[in-house]
Design a protein around this motif. Sequence first.
Motif, mmCIF file in Angstrom:
data_model
loop_
_atom_site.group_PDB
_atom_site.id
_atom_site.type_symbol
_atom_site.label_atom_id
_atom_site.label_comp_id
_atom_site.label_asym_id
_atom_site.label_seq_id
_atom_site.Cartn_x
_atom_site.Cartn_y
_atom_site.Cartn_z
ATOM 1 N N LYS A 101 0.808 -1.219 0.000
ATOM 2 C CA LYS A 101 0.000 0.000 0.000
ATOM 3 C C LYS A 101 0.843 1.272 0.000
ATOM 4 N N ASN A 102 2.135 1.119 0.217
ATOM 5 C CA ASN A 102 2.994 2.293 0.358
ATOM 6 C C ASN A 102 3.792 2.601 -0.901
ATOM 7 N N ILE A 103 3.387 2.050 -2.025
ATOM 8 C CA ILE A 103 4.043 2.364 -3.286
ATOM 9 C C ILE A 103 2.999 2.400 -4.396
ATOM 10 N N LYS A 104 3.027 3.482 -5.180
ATOM 11 C CA LYS A 104 2.040 3.676 -6.238
ATOM 12 C C LYS A 104 2.750 3.882 -7.572
ATOM 13 N N VAL A 105 2.177 3.319 -8.633
ATOM 14 C CA VAL A 105 2.698 3.492 -9.985
ATOM 15 C C VAL A 105 1.737 4.392 -10.751
ATOM 16 N N LEU A 106 2.266 5.496 -11.304
ATOM 17 C CA LEU A 106 1.445 6.474 -12.000
ATOM 18 C C LEU A 106 1.927 6.660 -13.432
ATOM 19 N N ASP A 107 1.030 7.175 -14.275
ATOM 20 C CA ASP A 107 1.421 7.552 -15.632
ATOM 21 C C ASP A 107 2.259 8.822 -15.582
ATOM 22 N N PHE A 108 2.948 9.114 -16.696
ATOM 23 C CA PHE A 108 3.621 10.402 -16.807
ATOM 24 C C PHE A 108 2.620 11.509 -16.513
ATOM 25 N N GLN A 109 3.046 12.518 -15.782
ATOM 26 C CA GLN A 109 2.173 13.617 -15.405
ATOM 27 C C GLN A 109 2.091 14.664 -16.516
ATOM 28 N N PRO A 110 0.926 15.274 -16.687
ATOM 29 C CA PRO A 110 0.799 16.348 -17.683
ATOM 30 C C PRO A 110 1.785 17.476 -17.399
ATOM 31 N N THR A 111 2.128 18.224 -18.434
ATOM 32 C CA THR A 111 3.133 19.284 -18.301
ATOM 33 C C THR A 111 2.798 20.255 -17.170
ATOM 34 N N GLU A 112 1.521 20.619 -17.037
ATOM 35 C CA GLU A 112 1.156 21.594 -16.020
ATOM 36 C C GLU A 112 1.251 21.019 -14.601
ATOM 37 N N ILE A 113 1.231 19.687 -14.484
ATOM 38 C CA ILE A 113 1.322 19.040 -13.175
ATOM 39 C C ILE A 113 2.755 18.677 -12.829
ATOM 40 N N PHE A 114 3.591 18.535 -13.833
ATOM 41 C CA PHE A 114 4.956 18.052 -13.634
ATOM 42 C C PHE A 114 5.723 18.841 -12.569
ATOM 43 N N PRO A 115 5.720 20.197 -12.616
ATOM 44 C CA PRO A 115 6.431 20.939 -11.557
ATOM 45 C C PRO A 115 5.869 20.654 -10.170
ATOM 46 N N HIS A 116 4.571 20.417 -10.094
ATOM 47 C CA HIS A 116 3.935 20.112 -8.806
ATOM 48 C C HIS A 116 4.381 18.750 -8.286
ATOM 49 N N SER A 117 4.488 17.772 -9.178
ATOM 50 C CA SER A 117 4.897 16.433 -8.744
ATOM 51 C C SER A 117 6.333 16.442 -8.229
ATOM 52 N N LEU A 118 7.209 17.203 -8.883
ATOM 53 C CA LEU A 118 8.595 17.287 -8.405
ATOM 54 C C LEU A 118 8.676 18.044 -7.083
ATOM 55 N N ALA A 119 7.912 19.115 -6.977
ATOM 56 C CA ALA A 119 7.930 19.912 -5.748
ATOM 57 C C ALA A 119 7.309 19.160 -4.571
ATOM 58 N N ALA A 120 6.428 18.198 -4.866
ATOM 59 C CA ALA A 120 5.717 17.479 -3.816
ATOM 60 C C ALA A 120 6.586 16.472 -3.083
ATOM 61 N N ILE A 121 7.591 15.922 -3.769
ATOM 62 C CA ILE A 121 8.350 14.827 -3.190
ATOM 63 C C ILE A 121 9.375 15.341 -2.176
ATOM 64 N N ASP A 122 9.859 14.421 -1.362
ATOM 65 C CA ASP A 122 10.884 14.762 -0.379
ATOM 66 C C ASP A 122 12.263 14.291 -0.823
ATOM 67 N N ILE A 123 12.320 13.140 -1.471
ATOM 68 C CA ILE A 123 13.582 12.626 -2.007
ATOM 69 C C ILE A 123 13.350 12.152 -3.437
ATOM 70 N N GLY A 124 14.180 12.621 -4.365
ATOM 71 C CA GLY A 124 14.099 12.168 -5.739
ATOM 72 C C GLY A 124 15.036 10.998 -5.975
ATOM 73 N N VAL A 125 14.684 10.179 -6.966
ATOM 74 C CA VAL A 125 15.476 8.997 -7.299
ATOM 75 C C VAL A 125 15.924 9.081 -8.750
ATOM 76 N N VAL A 126 17.211 8.854 -8.982
ATOM 77 C CA VAL A 126 17.767 8.841 -10.331
ATOM 78 C C VAL A 126 18.599 7.570 -10.485
ATOM 79 N N THR A 127 18.390 6.838 -11.573
ATOM 80 C CA THR A 127 19.094 5.575 -11.757
ATOM 81 C C THR A 127 19.794 5.513 -13.108
ATOM 82 N N LEU A 128 20.859 4.727 -13.134
ATOM 83 C CA LEU A 128 21.560 4.432 -14.379
ATOM 84 C C LEU A 128 22.045 2.995 -14.337
ATOM 85 N N GLU A 129 21.705 2.226 -15.361
ATOM 86 C CA GLU A 129 22.202 0.855 -15.469
ATOM 87 C C GLU A 129 23.705 0.886 -15.714
ATOM 88 N N GLU A 130 24.415 -0.106 -15.199
ATOM 89 C CA GLU A 130 25.877 -0.074 -15.194
ATOM 90 C C GLU A 130 26.475 0.125 -16.578
#
Length: 220
Positions: A101-130
């Motif tokens: 219940k503590n993890i949700k999968v969402l579609d890409f956010q619309p352009t007008e929502i995108f800044p809100h989704s980034l501002a809403a989070i506390d920690i961002g995650v960035v990954t790169l395969e080796e």
Amino acid sequence: FLNEINTKKDYGDKVKVIPVWTNNNFFISIPKSENIFLKKYQAFNKFIIAYSGNLGKTHPIEFLIESARHLKYDDDIIFFIIGEGDKKSKITNTINKEGLKNIKVLDFQPTEIFPHSLAAIDIGVVTLEENTAQLSVPSKLFNLMSVAKPVITVSNNTSELAKIINKNNMGENFSANDVIDICNFIIKLKENKSIYDQYSLNSKKASLNFTQDNAHKMIF
């Protein structure tokens, strides 16, 4: 013959390196009370860890599910995986099958929502395969800087991504197998506001090194 000529010429003064940049006017801090993303998902009182981007075969994001398993007893923490790609259906099925219940999968956010989704989070995650870690730096990193977010990166320790994180002290780099360490880092930032605020400040400061002015200096 052409190769022989080229090796004898110095093109150093003709090569310009233009750093990646973000948009500090589009990606801004938004008060929680005005954040559309938080309102939609009723996450005002949650500590949010989020990955937003491609869910392709070369993006190691399964560790987020494992992290959610370990932290499922902390009602204050929630994970979001936002994006599209080959792994999306498998990830969604795993989450539903386990009833997490503590993890949700969402579609890409619309352009007008995108800044809100980034501002809403506390920690961002960035990954790169080796295999691609030495070839690129995901642009999402620079957008997270703009909104002053600490960052968890999963990448080779010698990657440019890891170097940026370490140089600016704006988060920590891990391997995909370091789930316990990742969870401990999340808890540390959640429970210690002074540490969190320092990472946040460092992230925002780093964004000032990656603005459009950098490109203008190289072009004009």
